[in-house]
Design a protein around this motif. Structure first.
Motif, PDB file in Angstrom:
ATOM      1  N   ASP A  45       0.815  -1.217   0.000  1.00  0.00           N
ATOM      2  CA  ASP A  45       0.000   0.000   0.000  1.00  0.00           C
ATOM      3  C   ASP A  45       0.849   1.267   0.000  1.00  0.00           C
ATOM      4  O   ASP A  45       0.313   2.372  -0.095  1.00  0.00           O
ATOM      5  CB  ASP A  45      -0.934   0.024   1.213  1.00  0.00           C
ATOM      6  CG  ASP A  45      -2.050  -0.994   1.107  1.00  0.00           C
ATOM      7  OD1 ASP A  45      -2.357  -1.446  -0.016  1.00  0.00           O
ATOM      8  OD2 ASP A  45      -2.623  -1.351   2.155  1.00  0.00           O
ATOM      9  N   CYS A  83      -3.510   6.779  10.255  1.00  0.00           N
ATOM     10  CA  CYS A  83      -4.369   6.958   9.090  1.00  0.00           C
ATOM     11  C   CYS A  83      -3.441   7.044   7.885  1.00  0.00           C
ATOM     12  O   CYS A  83      -2.583   7.924   7.819  1.00  0.00           O
ATOM     13  CB  CYS A  83      -5.192   8.236   9.241  1.00  0.00           C
ATOM     14  SG  CYS A  83      -6.407   8.456   7.923  1.00  0.00           S
ATOM     15  N   CYS A  86      -3.627   4.439   0.739  1.00  0.00           N
ATOM     16  CA  CYS A  86      -3.186   3.258  -0.007  1.00  0.00           C
ATOM     17  C   CYS A  86      -2.825   3.600  -1.445  1.00  0.00           C
ATOM     18  O   CYS A  86      -3.464   4.444  -2.065  1.00  0.00           O
ATOM     19  CB  CYS A  86      -4.303   2.211  -0.059  1.00  0.00           C
ATOM     20  SG  CYS A  86      -4.646   1.457   1.499  1.00  0.00           S
ATOM     21  N   GLU A  96      -7.759   5.518  -1.469  1.00  0.00           N
ATOM     22  CA  GLU A  96      -8.518   5.621  -0.226  1.00  0.00           C
ATOM     23  C   GLU A  96      -7.612   5.616   1.010  1.00  0.00           C
ATOM     24  O   GLU A  96      -6.482   5.165   0.976  1.00  0.00           O
ATOM     25  CB  GLU A  96      -9.566   4.503  -0.115  1.00  0.00           C
ATOM     26  CG  GLU A  96      -9.008   3.141   0.247  1.00  0.00           C
ATOM     27  CD  GLU A  96      -8.568   2.307  -0.954  1.00  0.00           C
ATOM     28  OE1 GLU A  96      -8.087   1.189  -0.709  1.00  0.00           O
ATOM     29  OE2 GLU A  96      -8.674   2.747  -2.089  1.00  0.00           O
ATOM     30  N   HIS A  98      -7.105   4.578   5.143  1.00  0.00           N
ATOM     31  CA  HIS A  98      -7.435   3.531   6.107  1.00  0.00           C
ATOM     32  C   HIS A  98      -6.996   3.969   7.497  1.00  0.00           C
ATOM     33  O   HIS A  98      -5.939   4.583   7.656  1.00  0.00           O
ATOM     34  CB  HIS A  98      -6.735   2.212   5.760  1.00  0.00           C
ATOM     35  CG  HIS A  98      -7.244   1.581   4.515  1.00  0.00           C
ATOM     36  ND1 HIS A  98      -8.264   0.669   4.512  1.00  0.00           N
ATOM     37  CD2 HIS A  98      -6.889   1.747   3.220  1.00  0.00           C
ATOM     38  CE1 HIS A  98      -8.510   0.293   3.282  1.00  0.00           C
ATOM     39  NE2 HIS A  98      -7.686   0.938   2.480  1.00  0.00           N
TER      40      HIS A  98
END
Length: 184
Positions: A45, A83, A86, A96, A98
C-alpha cells in the motif's frame, strides 16, 4: 508463538519482512487470526506512483518507507491512531484512506518492512525465509507467466536490499515460509 499472547502491552507492533512470494502475507494474517484483535498493514500500500519514482530505485525499490513511518509507525508508537493512504495498483495513484487503532497486534507486512529506518519502531521483527525458486514459482502462479520480467527485476531489487541492509540477520525470528501454516 507464545510471545503474541505473553505480553501486557495494549499495542504490539510486529514487522514481517522477507522476499516476494516467501509467505509474508499468509504469516501476517495467521498472526492476526490467533490474536483476534488488531490489523495488518501491507507495504504494498506504500508503493510510489510512477510519476514519483526515481531510476535507478533507492534501496527498497519503489516503496515509500517515509510515508509508512509518518502515517503508520510514528502515530502508533505514540499510542495514537494511524491513518494512511493506499496505493492503487490498477490506477497508479494514491487512493482511499485507512485507519488503524493503536491496540491489539498491528502487523506491518511486506518486502522492506524491517529496513533499518523502520525496525526501531517494532516490538518484534520476523523474516519469512523461502528459496528463490519457490518464491518465483509462487509469484508467477499468482501474477501469470507474463510477469516474469517484473519478478526478475523485483528480485534484483530485493537482492540489493539484502546485500545493503542485511535484514535477515537483524530480525528477532526467522520463519520457514516453505511450510504450510497449521491453524488452530
Amino acid at each position: 508463538m507464545d510471545w503474541l499472547h505473553n505480553n501486557d502491552k495494549e499495542l504490539l507492533l510486529i514487522g514481517v519482512d522477507g522476499c516476494g512470494g516467501a509467505g509474508k502475507s499468509t504469516w501476517a494474517e495467521y498472526m492476526l487470526s490467533i490474536t483476534q484483535k488488531g490489523a495488518v498493514v501491507h507495504m504494498d500500500d506504500f508503493y510510489f506512483p510512477s510519476r514519483q519514482r526515481v531510476y535507478p530505485p533507492d534501496i527498497g525499490g519503489h516503496f515509500d518507507w517515509k510515508r509508512m513511518l509518518e502515517q503508520v509507525l510514528e502515530p502508533l508508537s505514540q499510542n495514537r491512531a494511524a491513518c494512511y493512504q493506499c496505493y492503487d495498483w490498477d490506477n497508479d495513484e494514491l487512493a482511499e484512506w485507512h485507519d488503524v487503532s493503536p491496540s491489539g497486534v498491528v502487523v506491518i507486512e511486506g518486502c522492506y518492512a524491517a529496513r533499518n529506518e523502520l525496525r526501531p519502531y517494532y516490538d518484534y521483527t520476523v523474516w519469512v525465509d523461502c528459496p528463490r525458486g519457490l518464491r518465483l514459482q509462487r509469484g508467477l502462479k499468482r501474477d501469470g507467466e507474463d510477469a516474469l520480467s517484473f519478478w526478475l527485476d523485483w528480485m534484483k531489487q530485493e537482492d540489493r536490499y539484502q546485500d545493503n541492509q542485511q535484514p535477515r540477520s537483524k530480525v528477532d525470528w526467522i520463519i520457514d515460509g516453505t511450510e504450510k501454516i497449521k491453524t488452530k
